[in-house]
Every structure is written in structure tokens, then in C-alpha cells.
Design an enzyme around this catalytic site. Structure first.
Site, PDB file in Angstrom:
ATOM      1  N   CYS A   1       0.696   8.712  13.659  1.00 52.46           N
ATOM      2  CA  CYS A   1       0.753   9.404  14.935  1.00 52.46           C
ATOM      3  C   CYS A   1      -0.075   8.624  15.926  1.00 52.46           C
ATOM      4  O   CYS A   1      -1.278   8.514  15.750  1.00 52.46           O
ATOM      5  CB  CYS A   1       0.148  10.792  14.776  1.00 52.46           C
ATOM      6  SG  CYS A   1       1.346  12.082  14.944  1.00 52.46           S
TER       7      CYS A   1
ATOM      8  N   THR B   1     -26.351 -11.524   9.801  1.00 50.87           N
ATOM      9  CA  THR B   1     -27.103 -11.154   8.596  1.00 50.87           C
ATOM     10  C   THR B   1     -26.257 -10.233   7.721  1.00 50.87           C
ATOM     11  O   THR B   1     -25.715  -9.238   8.201  1.00 50.87           O
ATOM     12  CB  THR B   1     -28.420 -10.449   9.003  1.00 50.87           C
ATOM     13  OG1 THR B   1     -29.133 -11.319   9.867  1.00 50.87           O
ATOM     14  CG2 THR B   1     -29.266 -10.099   7.789  1.00 50.87           C
TER      15      THR B   1
ATOM     16  N   ASN C   1       0.807  -1.227   0.000  1.00 52.84           N
ATOM     17  CA  ASN C   1       0.000   0.000   0.000  1.00 52.84           C
ATOM     18  C   ASN C   1       0.838   1.275   0.000  1.00 52.84           C
ATOM     19  O   ASN C   1       0.395   2.325  -0.440  1.00 52.84           O
ATOM     20  CB  ASN C   1      -0.954   0.010   1.193  1.00 52.84           C
ATOM     21  CG  ASN C   1      -0.314  -0.453   2.481  1.00 52.84           C
ATOM     22  OD1 ASN C   1       0.276  -1.523   2.547  1.00 52.84           O
ATOM     23  ND2 ASN C   1      -0.421   0.351   3.510  1.00 52.84           N
TER      24      ASN C   1
ATOM     25  N   GLN D   1      -4.531  -4.054  -2.319  1.00 55.11           N
ATOM     26  CA  GLN D   1      -4.065  -2.958  -3.180  1.00 55.11           C
ATOM     27  C   GLN D   1      -3.866  -3.384  -4.635  1.00 55.11           C
ATOM     28  O   GLN D   1      -3.518  -2.548  -5.471  1.00 55.11           O
ATOM     29  CB  GLN D   1      -2.755  -2.380  -2.625  1.00 55.11           C
ATOM     30  CG  GLN D   1      -2.933  -1.648  -1.302  1.00 55.11           C
ATOM     31  CD  GLN D   1      -3.787  -0.389  -1.390  1.00 55.11           C
ATOM     32  OE1 GLN D   1      -4.066   0.117  -2.485  1.00 55.11           O
ATOM     33  NE2 GLN D   1      -4.212   0.138  -0.258  1.00 55.11           N
TER      34      GLN D   1
ATOM     35  N   SER E   1     -10.761  -5.649  -0.358  1.00 59.39           N
ATOM     36  CA  SER E   1     -11.724  -4.734   0.243  1.00 59.39           C
ATOM     37  C   SER E   1     -12.452  -3.919  -0.817  1.00 59.39           C
ATOM     38  O   SER E   1     -11.853  -3.482  -1.804  1.00 59.39           O
ATOM     39  CB  SER E   1     -10.932  -3.798   1.158  1.00 59.39           C
ATOM     40  OG  SER E   1     -11.775  -2.955   1.857  1.00 59.39           O
TER      41      SER E   1
HETATM   42  N1  PLP Z   1      -4.409  -4.469   3.572  1.00 62.86           N
HETATM   43  C1  PLP Z   1      -3.922  -3.431   2.876  1.00 62.86           C
HETATM   44  C2  PLP Z   1      -2.736  -3.638   1.992  1.00 62.86           C
HETATM   45  C3  PLP Z   1      -4.513  -2.176   2.970  1.00 62.86           C
HETATM   46  O1  PLP Z   1      -4.019  -1.149   2.270  1.00 62.86           O
HETATM   47  C4  PLP Z   1      -5.622  -2.010   3.830  1.00 62.86           C
HETATM   48  C5  PLP Z   1      -6.236  -0.680   4.019  1.00 62.86           C
HETATM   49  O2  PLP Z   1      -5.572   0.332   4.104  1.00 62.86           O
HETATM   50  C6  PLP Z   1      -6.094  -3.123   4.539  1.00 62.86           C
HETATM   51  C7  PLP Z   1      -5.468  -4.333   4.374  1.00 62.86           C
HETATM   52  C8  PLP Z   1      -7.305  -3.024   5.449  1.00 62.86           C
HETATM   53  O3  PLP Z   1      -8.467  -2.880   4.669  1.00 62.86           O
HETATM   54  P1  PLP Z   1      -9.896  -2.510   5.299  1.00 62.86           P
HETATM   55  O4  PLP Z   1      -9.910  -1.039   5.435  1.00 62.86           O
HETATM   56  O5  PLP Z   1     -10.895  -3.003   4.287  1.00 62.86           O
HETATM   57  O6  PLP Z   1     -10.027  -3.237   6.568  1.00 62.86           O
END
Ligand code: PLP
Length: 406
Positions: free
Chosen positions: A348, A262, A174, A202, A222
Site C-alpha cells: 500500500c 565506526t 522472498n 532469503q 541480512s
Molecule cells: N532482499 C530480499 C530478498 C529481502 O527479502 C529483503 C528484506 O525483506 C531485502 C533484500 C532487504 O533486506 P534489509 O531489510 O536487510 O535491508
């Protein structure tokens, strides 16, 4: 593990500038979250009002309508990652899917109490893995990465044996966009009988992702990273792996007994529509993003001589670039360009500034890591946005360097 500032009051006052897409600032933080595609919103709005039935109430038409909308979404999500429809388990997002995979695997077999994760995994993976070994009494081993943020497969191999329940290596990072050699890791996992979890949050929607080609046992991602709503995500695994995982949230047996409760029909319908659009527009979006990142890089590089690309030069997801401006603190750069929304690699916590664990794992010093900006573009980003951002970044870096030199 990052700080991304919220909308300023000036920005809020000018919402929305582009119809259906968001606000008057230049938003370049699409890896953090994406706006909902207007087509997704439309699908969700009709679900919210019309599909109120309980999708598990198969005895009547109202329940069946909600249930079949969810199954339609499941088909779109499965098609996006090349899996069988029945392999898709809907969750509330990637964090929950990752937690289900890790706890589900490490609690399944007492002879495999250990976990291996790459040093650049998302915090969601580290937190679940730490909890997992606390519950199993095992050990969490961390596989190092090279200077460009790619997992060192030889080092990882030394950590994986028959005591390891699961290995977690993300597809694309990410913060740097680096793409890992997941297929090679898959071969190692096959030899030890460990499950391979690939966090593809990502990469799905940005690259063509095929579960079988990757050799992943479990894929997680996601909705809100691909122009769908927050509150939806997926764990994808075949029936065999699904049977291995211990459900920690069994509820009423929904989602094949792995994720009870649900389902949120509207969120899942939106996720399905987002998946359908992502698949249909994958190449066009990737080309658009790559062109914009090149444009930004060219302009910034022309003006900032000692600019460093953090992460691989090639082998990145197309929408992401992480740039280091030596001598310019990234938080200060961001503060001096409030209408450009990017992100630092820092976080932070309790007012104590932290730098990104990803950048530190890549071998950057604390100071170097605090000079990095992550820029991630998206579907609505225009060339004008990029030109404006490049100019602002260059001006802000000069200003911060000037202040530091004084
Ligand atoms: N994994 C990666 C590489 C992500 O960038 C993120 C979100 O920033 C997540 C997992 C977590 O995703 P979610 O916000 O759907 O829980």
C-alpha cells in the site's frame, strides 16, 4: 512491496507467550523478519556494555577488544557462506549491501553503464539499479521469469553483453521461495565479464550457501532474516571485486574502505552469533520448516479444493509457501483472522493498493495476484501453530468467499 499488519493491542497485551521468542499471535511471516535468538541477545548484551571501544582504535586494549569481537563475527559470517574472512564487508543490512554492489559496479567503468536484473528482485535491488543507471547514463534491462517465478536463463542471456557492469539474480525469492539457477547465470556473466550479484537474503541460514559453488561475484544478505538483530548485513566479495567497486560511503576507511563509519559492534557480534547458530543448526532447521510447510499444505488442501501453489512445487526454500485462494481477496482473508500473521504480496503506497510485482512478473493477473498469501515458518513455529493457522485460514477463506458470493 507487501503489507504485514502490526501487533494488535490484544496481541501486545499477551507478550510474551513463549519465553524469549515473542508474542501471543501466530507469527508466520519469518521472511519479513525473525525474532532475535536468545543466544544472540546474550552475546549482544555483553558487547553493548563491555565492548564500547572504537574498533578502529588499535592503539589500546579497549579498542582492540571491540575490533577482535568484530573479526570473530566476520569469521562466523564467512564460514556460513564459504568465503574467506577478508571477503566479508559489514553493512547495515541487505539493502545497503545491494546498493553498494550495484552503484559500486555501475560507476566503476564508463564502458559498462548498463545493468540487468531479474523481474522478481527485491525492491532494494530495483531502486538501486534505477539510481545506478540514472547516474551512469546507461540502461536497466529486466530479465523475465517463468510461471513459477524462476528466471528465464535464455532470455537473460540475450540481455547480457560487454556493456553490462552487473547482473542481479537473487538466490531465493522472498515471496514464493523459488530458487534460481544462479550457476547458469554465472556462466553467462563470465562470458561477458559482467559481475554477478546474488541477493541471498532469503537463502542464507535456510539452505547451504557456498559462494564458490554458486559462482557469485558478490553475495548480499541480512542479519535480521536469520535470528540476528536489525542493523547488520553483509556484502561478500573477494579482494579483486572489492577493488573494482566504487565506495559511495568511504568515511574513515573502515570495512576495507568500502563502508566507512565506526562499526556497530553489538549488532555485528549478534550477526556473527546468528551466523554461527545458523550454520550449526542448518539441517535441523530446514527439516523442521519443511515438515511444518507440508503439514500446513496438507490440511489446507484437504479443505480448499481449488487451492493453487504459487511458485515451484519443489526447488523452494523449505520455510516458504505462497498460496492462492481463487475468489478470496487475500487482504480480506487476513483481516478476518487477526491472530494469524502472514503476508500478502501486495503493498500500500499512499493509500493506493498495489499488487506484488513478483506475482505480476510470473504472469498472474491483478486479481489473481491479490488472492495470494505468503506463509513463512521459522525456528519457533510449532505443529500446534500450524494446525491453528490452517484452521483459521480455511475458515477465513470460506467466510470471504461467502461474503463475495452474496
Ligand atoms: N532482499 C530480499 C530478498 C529481502 O527479502 C529483503 C528484506 O525483506 C531485502 C533484500 C532487504 O533486506 P534489509 O531489510 O536487510 O535491508
Amino acid at each position: 512491496m507487501r503489507v504485514s499488519r502490526g501487533l494488535t493491542s490484544r496481541a501486545r497485551a499477551s507478550v510474551p507467550e513463549r519465553e524469549g521468542w515473542g508474542c501471543g499471535v501466530t507469527y508466520l511471516d519469518f521472511n519479513a523478519s525473525t525474532p532475535i535468538d536468545p543466544r544472540v541477545l546474550e552475546a549482544m548484551m555483553s558487547s553493548l556494555s563491555a565492548l564500547f571501544g572504537n574498533p578502529s582504535s588499535v592503539q589500546h586494549l579497549t579498542g582492540q577488544a571491540a575490533g577482535s569481537a568484530i573479526e570473530g563475527a566476520r569469521e562466523h559470517v564467512a564460514a556460513l557462506v564459504g568465503s574467506a574472512t577478508s571477503d566479508v564487508i559489514f553493512t547495515s543490512g541487505a539493502s545497503e549491501a545491494i546498493t553498494l554492489a550495484i552503484l559500486g559496479a555501475v560507476l566503476a567503468d564508463p564502458s559498462r553503464p548498463n545493468l540487468v536484473v531479474s523481474a522478481v528482485e527485491h525492491k532494494a535491488t530495483f531502486s538501486a539499479a534505477e539510481l545506478g543507471v540514472r547516474l551512469s547514463g546507461g540502461e536497466l534491462k529486466v530479465a523475465p521469469v517463468d510461471r513459477s517465478g524462476i528466471v528465464d536463463v535464455d532470455e537473460l542471456k540475450k540481455l547480457v553483453d560487454s556493456s553490462v557492469a552487473l547482473v542481479a539474480v537473487m538466490h531465493a525469492n522472498n515471496e514464493t521461495g523459488a530458487i534460481n539457477p544462479v550457476q547458469e547465470v554465472s556462466e553467462i556473466c563470465k562470458q561477458s565479464g559482467s559481475l554477478l550479484l546474488v541477493d541471498a537474503t532469503q537463502s542464507v541460514g535456510k539452505l547451504a550457501v557456498d559462494m564458490t559453488d554458486l559462482g557469485a561475484d558478490i553475495l548480499t544478505f541480512s542479519s535480521h532474516k536469520m535470528y540476528g538483530p536489525k542493523g547488520a548485513g553483509a556484502l561478500v566479495a573477494d579482494r579483486y571485486v572489492q577493488r573494482v567497486l566504487v565506495p559511495f560511503f568511504p568515511g574513515g576507511g573502515q570495512e576495507r574502505g568500502l563502508r566507512g563509519g565506526t562499526q556497530d559492534t553489538a549488532a555485528i557480534v549478534g550477526f556473527g552469533e546468528a551466523a554461527r547458530i545458523s550454520r550449526a543448526e542448518l539441517q535441523a532447521c530446514a527439516d523442521h520448516a519443511a515438515g511444518l510447510v507440508d503439514r500446513l499444505l496438507m490440511q489446507v488442501r484437504e479443505a480448499v479444493e481449488d487451492l493453487e501453489i504459487v511458485g515451484p512445487r519443489t526447488g523452494r526454500i523449505p520455510n516458504t509457501i505462497n498460496l492462492r485462494f481463487p475468489g478470496a481477496d487475500a487482504e480480506a482473508v487476513m483481516a478476518s483472522m487477526p491472530d494469524i500473521e502472514v503476508s500478502t504480496g501486495s503493498a500500500c503506497q499512499a493509500a493506493v493498493p498495489m499488487v506484488s510485482h513478483v506475482l505480476l512478473a510470473m504472469g498472474l493477473t491483478w486479481t489473481e495476484a491479490s488472492e495470494c498469501l505468503r506463509i513463512s515458518v521459522g525456528r519457533p513455529t510449532t505443529e500446534a501453530d500450524i494446525d491453528h493457522a490452517a484452521e483459521s485460514i480455511v475458515r477465513s477463506v470460506e467466510r470471504v468467499r461467502g461474503m463475495t458470493a452474496e
